[in-house]
Enzyme design. Structure first.
Site, short mmCIF file in Angstrom:
data_model
loop_
_atom_site.label_atom_id
_atom_site.label_comp_id
_atom_site.label_asym_id
_atom_site.label_seq_id
_atom_site.Cartn_x
_atom_site.Cartn_y
_atom_site.Cartn_z
N SER A 19 27.87 40.42 34.66
CA SER A 19 27.67 41.08 35.96
C SER A 19 28.05 42.55 35.89
O SER A 19 28.64 43.00 34.90
CB SER A 19 28.53 40.38 37.02
OG SER A 19 29.91 40.57 36.73
N ILE A 21 29.05 46.29 35.55
CA ILE A 21 28.99 47.25 34.44
C ILE A 21 28.67 46.52 33.13
O ILE A 21 27.88 47.00 32.31
CB ILE A 21 30.34 48.02 34.34
CG1 ILE A 21 30.52 48.92 35.57
CG2 ILE A 21 30.41 48.82 33.05
CD1 ILE A 21 31.92 49.51 35.72
N ARG A 41 34.03 34.08 32.13
CA ARG A 41 34.58 32.74 32.40
C ARG A 41 33.52 31.79 32.96
O ARG A 41 33.52 30.62 32.64
CB ARG A 41 35.75 32.85 33.39
CG ARG A 41 37.00 33.45 32.80
CD ARG A 41 37.97 33.78 33.89
NE ARG A 41 37.33 34.62 34.90
CZ ARG A 41 37.86 34.96 36.06
NH1 ARG A 41 39.06 34.52 36.38
NH2 ARG A 41 37.21 35.72 36.91
N ASP A 63 38.00 32.76 28.83
CA ASP A 63 38.93 33.63 29.56
C ASP A 63 39.52 34.57 28.52
O ASP A 63 40.14 34.11 27.55
CB ASP A 63 40.02 32.76 30.21
CG ASP A 63 40.99 33.58 31.04
OD1 ASP A 63 41.20 34.78 30.75
OD2 ASP A 63 41.57 33.00 31.98
N VAL A 64 39.36 35.87 28.68
CA VAL A 64 39.82 36.82 27.66
C VAL A 64 41.35 36.80 27.49
O VAL A 64 41.85 37.30 26.48
CB VAL A 64 39.37 38.28 27.95
CG1 VAL A 64 37.88 38.44 27.78
CG2 VAL A 64 39.85 38.76 29.33
N TYR A 155 47.24 47.22 38.49
CA TYR A 155 45.95 47.58 37.87
C TYR A 155 46.07 48.91 37.13
O TYR A 155 45.60 49.05 36.00
CB TYR A 155 44.89 47.64 38.98
CG TYR A 155 43.49 48.00 38.52
CD1 TYR A 155 42.72 47.10 37.79
CD2 TYR A 155 42.92 49.22 38.87
CE1 TYR A 155 41.42 47.42 37.40
CE2 TYR A 155 41.63 49.55 38.48
CZ TYR A 155 40.88 48.64 37.74
OH TYR A 155 39.60 48.97 37.35
N LYS A 159 45.52 49.56 33.19
CA LYS A 159 44.45 50.44 32.68
C LYS A 159 45.04 51.62 31.90
O LYS A 159 44.44 52.08 30.93
CB LYS A 159 43.55 50.91 33.83
CG LYS A 159 42.70 49.80 34.43
CD LYS A 159 41.72 49.17 33.43
CE LYS A 159 40.69 48.28 34.12
NZ LYS A 159 39.74 47.66 33.17
P1 NAP Z 1 32.50 42.74 38.05
O1 NAP Z 1 31.04 42.71 38.32
O2 NAP Z 1 33.40 41.90 38.89
O3 NAP Z 1 32.70 42.41 36.53
C1 NAP Z 1 33.89 41.89 35.99
C2 NAP Z 1 33.48 40.90 34.93
O4 NAP Z 1 34.64 40.48 34.21
C3 NAP Z 1 32.83 39.66 35.53
O5 NAP Z 1 31.62 39.42 34.85
C4 NAP Z 1 33.85 38.54 35.29
O6 NAP Z 1 33.16 37.34 35.00
C5 NAP Z 1 34.60 39.07 34.07
N1 NAP Z 1 35.97 38.61 34.02
C6 NAP Z 1 36.94 38.75 34.95
N2 NAP Z 1 38.07 38.17 34.53
C7 NAP Z 1 37.80 37.65 33.31
C8 NAP Z 1 38.57 36.91 32.38
N3 NAP Z 1 39.84 36.58 32.60
N4 NAP Z 1 37.97 36.52 31.21
C9 NAP Z 1 36.68 36.84 30.97
N5 NAP Z 1 35.92 37.53 31.82
C10 NAP Z 1 36.47 37.92 32.98
O7 NAP Z 1 33.07 44.22 38.18
P2 NAP Z 1 32.80 45.56 37.34
O8 NAP Z 1 33.06 46.66 38.27
O9 NAP Z 1 31.49 45.50 36.62
O10 NAP Z 1 34.01 45.55 36.30
C11 NAP Z 1 33.85 45.79 34.92
C12 NAP Z 1 35.00 46.64 34.42
O11 NAP Z 1 34.91 47.94 34.99
C13 NAP Z 1 36.40 46.11 34.76
O12 NAP Z 1 37.24 46.23 33.64
C14 NAP Z 1 36.85 47.06 35.86
O13 NAP Z 1 38.26 47.18 35.91
C15 NAP Z 1 36.18 48.35 35.42
N6 NAP Z 1 36.05 49.33 36.49
C16 NAP Z 1 35.31 49.10 37.59
C17 NAP Z 1 35.22 50.04 38.60
C18 NAP Z 1 34.42 49.83 39.86
O14 NAP Z 1 34.58 50.62 40.82
N7 NAP Z 1 33.53 48.86 39.92
C19 NAP Z 1 35.87 51.28 38.45
C20 NAP Z 1 36.63 51.49 37.29
C21 NAP Z 1 36.71 50.51 36.32
P3 NAP Z 1 33.83 35.91 35.31
O15 NAP Z 1 34.40 36.00 36.70
O16 NAP Z 1 32.71 34.94 35.17
O17 NAP Z 1 34.88 35.71 34.27
#
Ligand code: NAP
Length: 259
Positions: A19, A21, A41, A63-64, A155, A159
């Site tokens: 999903s 990014i 997951r 789960d990572v 968080y 990070k």
């Molecule tokens: P997202 O769509 O919620 O993606 C997070 C992904 O991580 C999901 O596919 C989720 O899949 C997976 N995940 C969560 N916990 C996990 C675990 N314990 N083991 C394995 N997979 C896990 O949100 P996103 O914004 O794309 O986030 C991606 C990254 O970008 C994250 O590291 C986030 O901190 C970083 N980020 C996001 C933003 C923002 O504004 N969106 C800004 C800065 C940084 P499952 O639930 O199926 O495991």
């Protein structure tokens, strides 16, 4: 495609690849010629993404933060596409709470998923890269890995840890043909942001539009970053030509953070 200039034939693994990014990164690396394993997951979520290109995408559920699950998932990935050459540590969660309401469970979850997960997956992938004499590790940190924000101490700490891990490992593998970098997105249009907006709406009674505008206002460009923009930075760092990009933490945030 030419293997010297693209990722043609190389095996990349993207955590949280089903999903947001991560999905954009998986598609970008696929377009670059790589074979890509997507890990998350929820098997149905990574499987849906993998179905977009069944020959060159593979889905694994793990789960990572769980050592045994990570080991099994990486074995499955190798069994399908061979040794790892590219790892994108993107899986993450962003829970918020005022500092005094941050309990030990929330603190541990933020560190385990965002920081320990990055550590475990990198340990699982690095031996392949060392054996192959070539590799790319890109950690998706956050602007919260570079500066502080209120109500996200756990968080932010996790990070910042990811950025520290990136820099330390970069020193260790600098002469091994492997680069290690971090990208640090600002607010990006994904589920994490939608949850943060919903949280603000629930706690303040503001409208979704007003809450959204508040998040966009922190970005000097006055907008929310798109997942494809972050993926493009990751794609560039993974290219063979980016060999001198090493130990960097690159903000993808419209200028919200400037060194
Ligand atoms: P997202 O769509 O919620 O993606 C997070 C992904 O991580 C999901 O596919 C989720 O899949 C997976 N995940 C969560 N916990 C996990 C675990 N314990 N083991 C394995 N997979 C896990 O949100 P996103 O914004 O794309 O986030 C991606 C990254 O970008 C994250 O590291 C986030 O901190 C970083 N980020 C996001 C933003 C923002 O504004 N969106 C800004 C800065 C940084 P499952 O639930 O199926 O495991």
């Amino acid at each position: 495609m030419d293997g010297a200039t693209t990722l043609h034939g190389r095996h990349a693994l993207v955590t949280g690849g089903g999903s947001g990014i991560g999905a954009a990164v998986a598609r970008a690396l696929l377009a670059e010629g790589a074979r890509v394993t997507v890990l998350g997951r929820r098997h149905e979520v990574v499987q849906r993404l993998a179905a977009e290109s069944p020959d060159r995408l593979h889905a694994v559920a793990a789960d990572v933060a769980d050592v045994a699950q990570v080991a099994a998932a990486f074995e499955s990935a190798r069994g399908r596409f061979g040794p790892l050459a590219v790892l994108v540590n993107n899986a993450g969660q962003a829970a918020s709470a005022p500092f005094l309401k941050t309990d030990a469970a929330l603190w541990s979850r933020m560190l385990e998923v965002n920081l320990t997960g990055t550590f475990l997956c990198t340990q699982a992938a690095l031996p392949d890269m060392l054996r192959g004499g070539w590799g790319r590790v890109v950690n998706v940190a956050s602007t919260a890995g570079l500066i502080g924000y209120g109500y996200v101490a756990a968080y932010c700490a996790a990070k910042h840890g990811v950025v520290g891990l990136t820099r330390a490992l970069a020193h260790e593998v600098a002469r091994k043909g492997i680069t290690v970098n971090a990208v640090c997105p600002g607010y990006t249009e994904t589920e994490i942001l939608r949850e943060s907006i919903a949280n603000v709406v629930a706690k303040t009674g503001r409208s979704i539009e007003a809450a959204r505008e508040e998040f966009a206002a922190g970005n000097p460009q006055g907008r929310i970053v798109q997942p494809e923009e972050v993926a493009d930075a990751v794609r560039w760092l993974c290219r063979p030509a980016a060999a001198s990009m090493h130990g960097q933490a690159i903000a993808v945030c419209g200028g919200e953070v400037m060194p």
